[in-house]
Scaffold this motif. Sequence first.
Motif, short mmCIF file in Angstrom:
data_model
loop_
_atom_site.label_atom_id
_atom_site.label_comp_id
_atom_site.label_asym_id
_atom_site.label_seq_id
_atom_site.Cartn_x
_atom_site.Cartn_y
_atom_site.Cartn_z
N THR A 1 -7.68 11.25 -3.33
CA THR A 1 -6.46 11.73 -3.98
C THR A 1 -5.24 11.41 -3.12
OG1 THR A 1 -7.79 13.54 -4.84
CG2 THR A 1 -5.43 13.70 -5.17
N ALA A 2 -5.38 11.64 -1.81
CA ALA A 2 -4.26 11.36 -0.90
C ALA A 2 -3.91 9.87 -0.95
CB ALA A 2 -4.61 11.78 0.51
N LEU A 3 -4.95 9.02 -0.94
CA LEU A 3 -4.68 7.58 -0.96
C LEU A 3 -4.06 7.16 -2.30
CD1 LEU A 3 -4.93 5.15 0.88
CD2 LEU A 3 -7.14 4.63 -0.17
N ALA A 4 -4.52 7.77 -3.39
CA ALA A 4 -3.96 7.45 -4.71
C ALA A 4 -2.48 7.83 -4.76
CB ALA A 4 -4.74 8.16 -5.80
N VAL A 5 -2.14 8.98 -4.17
CA VAL A 5 -0.74 9.40 -4.12
C VAL A 5 0.08 8.40 -3.31
CG1 VAL A 5 0.81 11.14 -3.15
CG2 VAL A 5 -1.16 11.86 -4.51
N LEU A 6 -0.51 7.98 -2.19
CA LEU A 6 0.17 6.99 -1.34
C LEU A 6 0.40 5.69 -2.12
CD1 LEU A 6 0.97 7.30 1.63
CD2 LEU A 6 -1.06 5.98 2.24
N PHE A 7 -0.61 5.28 -2.90
CA PHE A 7 -0.49 4.08 -3.73
C PHE A 7 0.66 4.23 -4.73
CE2 PHE A 7 -5.13 2.34 -3.53
CZ PHE A 7 -4.95 2.09 -2.19
N LYS B 1 3.97 0.46 -3.71
CA LYS B 1 3.21 -0.67 -4.25
C LYS B 1 2.69 -1.54 -3.10
CE LYS B 1 1.78 -2.68 -7.93
NZ LYS B 1 0.79 -2.00 -8.77
N ALA B 2 3.46 -1.64 -2.02
CA ALA B 2 3.07 -2.49 -0.89
C ALA B 2 1.78 -1.97 -0.26
CB ALA B 2 4.19 -2.54 0.15
N ILE B 3 1.71 -0.65 -0.08
CA ILE B 3 0.50 -0.06 0.51
C ILE B 3 -0.69 -0.30 -0.41
CG2 ILE B 3 -0.60 2.12 1.16
CD1 ILE B 3 2.12 3.12 2.07
N GLU B 4 -0.45 -0.14 -1.74
CA GLU B 4 -1.54 -0.37 -2.69
C GLU B 4 -2.04 -1.81 -2.59
OE1 GLU B 4 -0.74 0.63 -6.76
OE2 GLU B 4 -2.67 -0.15 -7.43
N ASN B 5 -1.10 -2.77 -2.58
CA ASN B 5 -1.49 -4.17 -2.50
C ASN B 5 -2.30 -4.46 -1.25
OD1 ASN B 5 -0.36 -4.93 -4.90
ND2 ASN B 5 1.62 -5.48 -4.00
N ALA B 6 -1.90 -3.82 -0.14
CA ALA B 6 -2.57 -4.09 1.13
C ALA B 6 -3.96 -3.46 1.17
CB ALA B 6 -1.71 -3.57 2.28
N LEU B 7 -4.10 -2.25 0.65
CA LEU B 7 -5.35 -1.51 0.86
C LEU B 7 -6.37 -1.60 -0.27
CD1 LEU B 7 -4.22 1.82 2.59
CD2 LEU B 7 -5.32 -0.17 3.61
N TYR B 8 -5.88 -1.80 -1.49
CA TYR B 8 -6.79 -1.72 -2.63
C TYR B 8 -7.97 -2.69 -2.54
CZ TYR B 8 -8.26 -0.46 -7.34
OH TYR B 8 -8.97 -0.01 -8.41
N PRO B 9 -7.72 -3.96 -2.14
CA PRO B 9 -8.86 -4.89 -2.04
C PRO B 9 -9.95 -4.38 -1.11
CG PRO B 9 -6.79 -6.06 -1.81
CD PRO B 9 -6.45 -4.61 -1.80
N TYR B 10 -9.58 -3.69 -0.03
CA TYR B 10 -10.57 -3.20 0.93
C TYR B 10 -11.35 -2.03 0.34
CZ TYR B 10 -8.33 -6.42 4.01
OH TYR B 10 -7.84 -7.58 4.54
N ALA B 11 -10.66 -1.23 -0.48
CA ALA B 11 -11.35 -0.14 -1.18
C ALA B 11 -12.39 -0.74 -2.12
CB ALA B 11 -10.35 0.71 -1.94
N VAL B 12 -12.05 -1.86 -2.76
CA VAL B 12 -12.99 -2.52 -3.66
C VAL B 12 -14.18 -3.07 -2.88
CG1 VAL B 12 -13.31 -4.42 -5.30
CG2 VAL B 12 -11.21 -3.07 -5.36
N VAL B 13 -13.89 -3.69 -1.71
CA VAL B 13 -14.97 -4.23 -0.87
C VAL B 13 -15.94 -3.12 -0.51
CG1 VAL B 13 -15.51 -5.18 1.41
CG2 VAL B 13 -13.64 -6.16 0.05
N LEU B 14 -15.40 -1.97 -0.12
CA LEU B 14 -16.23 -0.83 0.25
C LEU B 14 -17.09 -0.38 -0.93
CD1 LEU B 14 -16.49 0.85 2.84
CD2 LEU B 14 -14.93 2.51 1.83
#
Lengths: 261, 246
Positions: free
Chosen positions: A75-81, A85-98
């Motif tokens: 939830t915290a990460l979703a709020v950050l996203f 948008k920049a944080i989302e772009n940077a982190l989302y692919p790694y969340a998908v990899v996980l």
Amino acid sequence: MNTALRYATPVLLGIVVLALWEFTVDHFGIPPYVLPAPSAIAAAFADNFSSLMASLWTTLRVTLEAMVAAFVGATALAVLFSLSKAIENALYPYAVVLQVTPVIAITPLILLWVGFERINIALVIIGFIVAFFPILSNTTIGLRSTDHNLIDLFRLYGASRWQILWKLQLPSSLPYLLGAMKISGGLALVGAVVGEFTAGSGTATGLAWRITEAGNRLEIAKMFAALALLAALGIAIFSLLTLLEWALLHRWHESALKKDQ
Amino acid sequence: MTALVSLVRIAKTFENGTQAFGPLDLAVDAGQFVSLLGPSGCGKSTVLRVIAGLLAPSAGTVSFPQSRPEIGFVFQEPTLMPWRSALDNVRLPLELKGVARADAEMRAREAILRVGLQGFEAAFPRELSGGMKMRVSIARALAAKPKLLLMDEPFAALDEPTRQALNDDLLKLWREDGLTVIFVTHSVFESTYLSTRVVVMTPRPGRIAAEISLDFPHARSEAFRLSPEFSKAAAEVSAALRGAHA
């Protein structure tokens, strides 16, 4: 169909299946190390009650801790996203990899790093990893699909970013979040069990370990008893989350509308 | 008389290059009921958003010669928060402005009373009809005591009797509060019935094609809707709208 009948039919079916099972095992003389009769499973359950309950508690605690950690983190990460948008772009692919890496493949590594002497922490981490993504992905969508006119209305009255988030975006995303929690509750349990199986004869004391142990000793009835407890735990988690969803949404959300209304 | 709001050479072009409207000039005096009448997609809703300060114009200026008035906004959809009761929805503007809860609740109750929804304070939006939801939306806009009320085709989705009832109630509120209303619509009859002034816009990019003043001495009512002078005014507005298309 009336309510009583709706609950009675699956219960009745269960009783019939159990009776048929008992009869088949008895009638064909199936050895207990292949398929124990329900009565034998019940006896094994009674004989091992305290050790099974201790294991149930361990698995329950690990699962709940993993769920809480996944809920808070995702939830915290979703709020950050939603804030950047920049944080989302940077982190989302790694969340998908996980998410797409099969958890069982990284389990040995986590066990190794955390250490077998702290196996429950390792199990919480594994449960967390599998429970994390559905909450992140759903809550991100929920936060983003907030009614734009309502956001405009908040802005018109000079609402702060924080007020928009707290009073508007989070309540809007609640149905998405609760839907994800139901999926993640089951996944956290899977994570806790998979972790324990991978750890094997270590220091684990949860239900998965009881199953492994009973299997090694060919105590198949005890294995079934532990399995039944795992299923019951899964059902209990799902039911509680469904109840929570109903409690929070039934007054206002379409999903909670009765069909006959 | 100085205008309440004055638009000078404003225009809006979106990032993708679509020209929404303009350039156009418009000055609205306090107490006027102005309809922006035009075909769908002529940018009239965008004009409202620019006036409300929700959207920056690409060119030109929006000014409030006296001081920026309290602005209320009513959207095409009721735009209510489904998890809040009618009362809590109406209370929102006051809550965001930091009005103490008890005071805000009292004023919200008053606004609900004024739109004729007493008894439905505790109802959730899904328990209300389309017309009732729109009344809640209007009550919410009134709760903060606006001087300028911006309305974006608020009654377009309602059935005819509901729409007429809301038209009459809106006129009553406008008179009682001395409101200034800018009302976006694509209905000739609605704009003729409600307004003191109809501003006809061209298709996209919307510019002002014609202006018609409607100065009827008596209060408007059901009888007015059937009167020859109403028909005559509606014909004039309709002709202007057709002219704008040509």
